[in-house]
Design an enzyme around this catalytic site. Structure first.
Site, PDB file in Angstrom:
ATOM      1  N   GLU A 190      65.085 -39.424  36.879  1.00 49.34           N
ATOM      2  CA  GLU A 190      64.618 -40.742  37.187  1.00 49.34           C
ATOM      3  C   GLU A 190      64.932 -41.201  38.442  1.00 49.34           C
ATOM      4  O   GLU A 190      65.801 -41.211  38.949  1.00 49.34           O
ATOM      5  CB  GLU A 190      64.987 -41.733  35.795  1.00 49.34           C
ATOM      6  N   CYS A 191      63.920 -41.732  39.103  1.00 48.24           N
ATOM      7  CA  CYS A 191      63.884 -42.570  40.532  1.00 48.24           C
ATOM      8  C   CYS A 191      64.270 -41.497  41.515  1.00 48.24           C
ATOM      9  O   CYS A 191      63.729 -40.531  41.930  1.00 48.24           O
ATOM     10  CB  CYS A 191      64.526 -43.751  40.382  1.00 48.24           C
ATOM     11  N   ALA A 192      65.459 -41.489  41.816  1.00 47.72           N
ATOM     12  CA  ALA A 192      66.133 -40.813  42.905  1.00 47.72           C
ATOM     13  C   ALA A 192      65.939 -39.474  42.549  1.00 47.72           C
ATOM     14  O   ALA A 192      65.721 -38.437  43.125  1.00 47.72           O
ATOM     15  CB  ALA A 192      67.470 -41.057  43.059  1.00 47.72           C
TER      16      ALA A 192
END
Length: 445
Positions: A327-329
């Protein structure tokens, strides 16, 4: 019975983090076991709370986990503590969108906890009393126990503020002088995480502790905390799931991947996983026997050259055949490149920094199945980034919400910008461990 108090404020930037973190560290210095908590989805403040207390910083967010879990999660995190300090978010009554849901006041009500309000006294005198009275009267369900004055310019300034508040019957638990000595550096998403500046962060926490111990009445604050009534809830515990084995689930950490909720690892362990942390900046190999990867949030954009330079690990992640939750990074790390720096290439996307901040809660529906999600399931998450990927999502996005879509999903992969709190969806951990319980990850053909 856990003595507790919530540190709130009229607005962001009033000094909540300095007061809350300094109070945690000052009480610990007295020999107390202090449980640290943060209202909202923020990952960064809990890192400083952990340094201040020696315990994991934990988030309390009704949007992400539901109201019914707030008291149980609090009691789980505060087990064995002498006192709990809960740092609020934004202004006291600011919640999701135009509502007060998930606000500091909302969490204070759910915890039956007294609120101590940090008041930025700069550029005002007697007006602080009018401000505080307005906050105290706004919602009778919130107990405003008193205030800590911040940015006090002189003894005369403090006297004016204290006199006005005394006339209105509001206790003052401290007056913190204006000082530049405790400032914590920020960048595009807020404070720089403690894990990226460990020695400096420890020194900053020590300065906060000294400042709060010298300027606040710790005994009076403990009296307020001890006045909180018992909570009639059972402590949360991660559900135990038997999968017949103990697969190694490798969780990305280190300076580039600092965003994660403590309960995620606890859920994975309860589901049967052997949870091992690895650092994509330093470790050239995944942990031995890795059967699944969890690559959470953080700041890969600040460490792109170093992540790219670790080519052996990038190649191993690219060839890894086990389940991956990102998720995200993690989404950025799986991209072909990030700001021109080669990444793992597991996803057919390129990632870049942008001038636009994407921030907000999302009420999402899984529109594609993945290793974590099933089509049609609803998830509440949070976005917080200044990057973008091209293309923005798969042809069938992993998630859709009103006005937006995001993510990539396959039977062995979940990758999106959406941050989820797994305590609010414990099936995610069970599904990942179940997927990892087969043979360990193999090189992709």
């Amino acid at each position: 019975m856990i003595p507790r108090l919530v540190i709130g404020a009229a607005a962001s930037g009033s000094g909540k983090t300095t007061v809350a973190t300094g109070l945690m560290a000052a009480l610990r210095a007295r020999g107390l076991r202090v449980s640290p908590h943060k209202v909202g989805p923020d990952y960064i403040d809990p890192g400083y709370h952990a340094l201040a207390t020696g315990r994991p910083g934990r988030n309390l967010d009704p949007w992400l986990t539901g109201e019914d879990l707030i008291a149980p999660l609090f009691l789980h995190g505060a087990a064995g503590a002498d006192v709990a300090v809960v740092e609020g978010v934004m202004g006291l009554y600011d919640g999701a969108g135009a509502t007060g849901f998930a606000s500091t006041a909302h969490v204070a009500r759910l915890l039956a906890a007294p609120v101590v309000m940090v008041v930025d006294a700069a550029r005002q005198g007697r007006s602080v009393a009018a401000l505080v009275q307005g906050f105290a009267a706004y919602d009778g369900r919130v107990r405003l126990a008193g205030v800590v004055l911040n940015n006090v310019g002189s003894p005369r300034h403090e006297e004016i503020c204290r006199t006005a508040l005394a006339e209105s019957g509001v206790p003052v638990f401290g007056a913190v002088p204006r000082t530049d000595g405790v400032a914590t550096p920020s960048r595009h998403l807020g404070l720089i995480p403690a894990a990226e500046r460990q020695a400096e962060a420890l020194a900053a926490v020590d300065r906060m502790a000294a400042l709060i111990a010298a300027s606040c009445d710790l005994d009076a604050l403990m009296t307020v905390a001890r006045a909180a009534p018992p909570l009639h809830a059972a402590p949360w515990s991660p559900p135990r799931v038997e999968h017949g084995g103990s697969p190694v689930v490798a969780v990305a950490g280190g300076a580039a991947f600092t965003f994660g909720y403590a309960e995620q690892a606890e859920l994975l362990a309860a589901a049967g996983a052997d949870v091992v942390t690895f650092d994509p900046l330093r470790d050239e190999l995944l942990p031995e026997g890795t059967a699944a990867l969890v690559i959470g949030g953080g700041f890969p954009e600040m460490h792109a050259p170093g992540l790219s330079a670790n080519e052996p690990l990038r190649k191993q992640v690219a060839a890894f055949d086990g389940p991956i939750a990102a998720e995200c990074a993690g989404l950025l790390y799986l991209a072909r490149e990030l700001d021109g720096h080669p990444m793992c290439g597991r996803l057919p996307v390129t990632a870049t920094m942008t001038a636009k901040l994407t921030l907000g809660y999302r009420d999402a529906v899984a529109t594609a199945g993945s290793v974590l999600t099933r089509e049609g399931e609803r998830y509440r998450g949070h976005e917080f980034h200044r990057t973008a990927v091209t293309p923005a999502h798969a042809a069938t996005p992993l998630f859709r919400w009103r006005g937006g879509a995001d993510g990539f999903g396959t039977p062995s992969l979940s990758a999106s910008y959406l941050h989820l709190h797994w305590a609010g969806a414990p099936e995610l951990a069970a599904r990942l461990v179940a997927a990892a319980s087969g043979p360990p990850g193999r090189p992709r053909s």
